[in-house]
Design a protein around this motif. Structure first.
Motif, mmCIF file in Angstrom:
data_model
loop_
_atom_site.group_PDB
_atom_site.id
_atom_site.type_symbol
_atom_site.label_atom_id
_atom_site.label_comp_id
_atom_site.label_asym_id
_atom_site.label_seq_id
_atom_site.Cartn_x
_atom_site.Cartn_y
_atom_site.Cartn_z
ATOM 1 N N SER A 14 0.829 -1.198 0.000
ATOM 2 C CA SER A 14 0.000 0.000 0.000
ATOM 3 C C SER A 14 0.870 1.257 0.000
ATOM 4 O O SER A 14 0.604 2.213 -0.740
ATOM 5 C CB SER A 14 -0.920 -0.017 1.224
ATOM 6 O OG SER A 14 -1.794 1.084 1.206
ATOM 7 N N ILE A 15 1.920 1.261 0.809
ATOM 8 C CA ILE A 15 2.826 2.415 0.876
ATOM 9 C C ILE A 15 3.518 2.632 -0.467
ATOM 10 O O ILE A 15 3.633 3.765 -0.936
ATOM 11 C CB ILE A 15 3.847 2.228 2.023
ATOM 12 C CG1 ILE A 15 3.135 2.297 3.380
ATOM 13 C CG2 ILE A 15 4.971 3.262 1.936
ATOM 14 C CD1 ILE A 15 3.961 1.812 4.556
ATOM 15 N N ILE A 26 -3.070 4.974 4.060
ATOM 16 C CA ILE A 26 -2.555 3.622 3.811
ATOM 17 C C ILE A 26 -3.647 2.602 4.103
ATOM 18 O O ILE A 26 -3.861 1.667 3.330
ATOM 19 C CB ILE A 26 -1.285 3.362 4.655
ATOM 20 C CG1 ILE A 26 -0.173 4.337 4.231
ATOM 21 C CG2 ILE A 26 -0.835 1.914 4.541
ATOM 22 C CD1 ILE A 26 0.982 4.446 5.212
#
Length: 120
Positions: A14-15, A26
């Motif tokens: 996600s990051i 996030i």
């Protein structure tokens, strides 16, 4: 580079997709959306301790930015994976996927073409 847990990998994916973000961003970007906020915040702090992300302070909030690229992690993970499961032999790995019918003859030809084009 320390291996990530599944939860840490999910957070890092996600990051990387966001190229950094606040915990709330996030969390919203996570695929399953089932992870509690506090669990994700704790997971991200672990990632910071391991050197995968850095916290940049904005007022009283922290934005987490990747310190390791997805490509770097993928290369490290694949090298470790091939070493652990296929005796450092990419040939054995490819053979495994062919036997398991996860790699078609067409895909194998495409890989061969990629290899030949790299050498020239």
């Amino acid at each position: 580079m320390e291996k990530l847990t599944l939860q840490e990998e999910e957070a890092m994916l996600s990051i990387w997709q966001l190229n950094g973000g606040f915990v709330r961003e996030i969390l919203e970007n996570l695929k399953d959306g089932q992870m509690p906020y506090t669990t994700l915040a704790s997971t991200i702090r672990n990632l910071e301790k391991k050197g995968y992300v850095k916290a940049v302070k904005y007022a009283n909030a922290k934005r987490y930015e990747p310190m390791v690229s997805a490509e770097e992690y993928k290369a490290k993970f694949m090298n470790s994976f091939v070493g652990d499961y296929f005796k450092n032999s990419y040939k054995e790995m490819v053979s495994f996927f062919v036997k398991e019918e996860k790699l078609s003859p067409e895909e194998l030809e495409e890989i061969m073409s990629m290899i030949k084009n790299q050498k020239s």
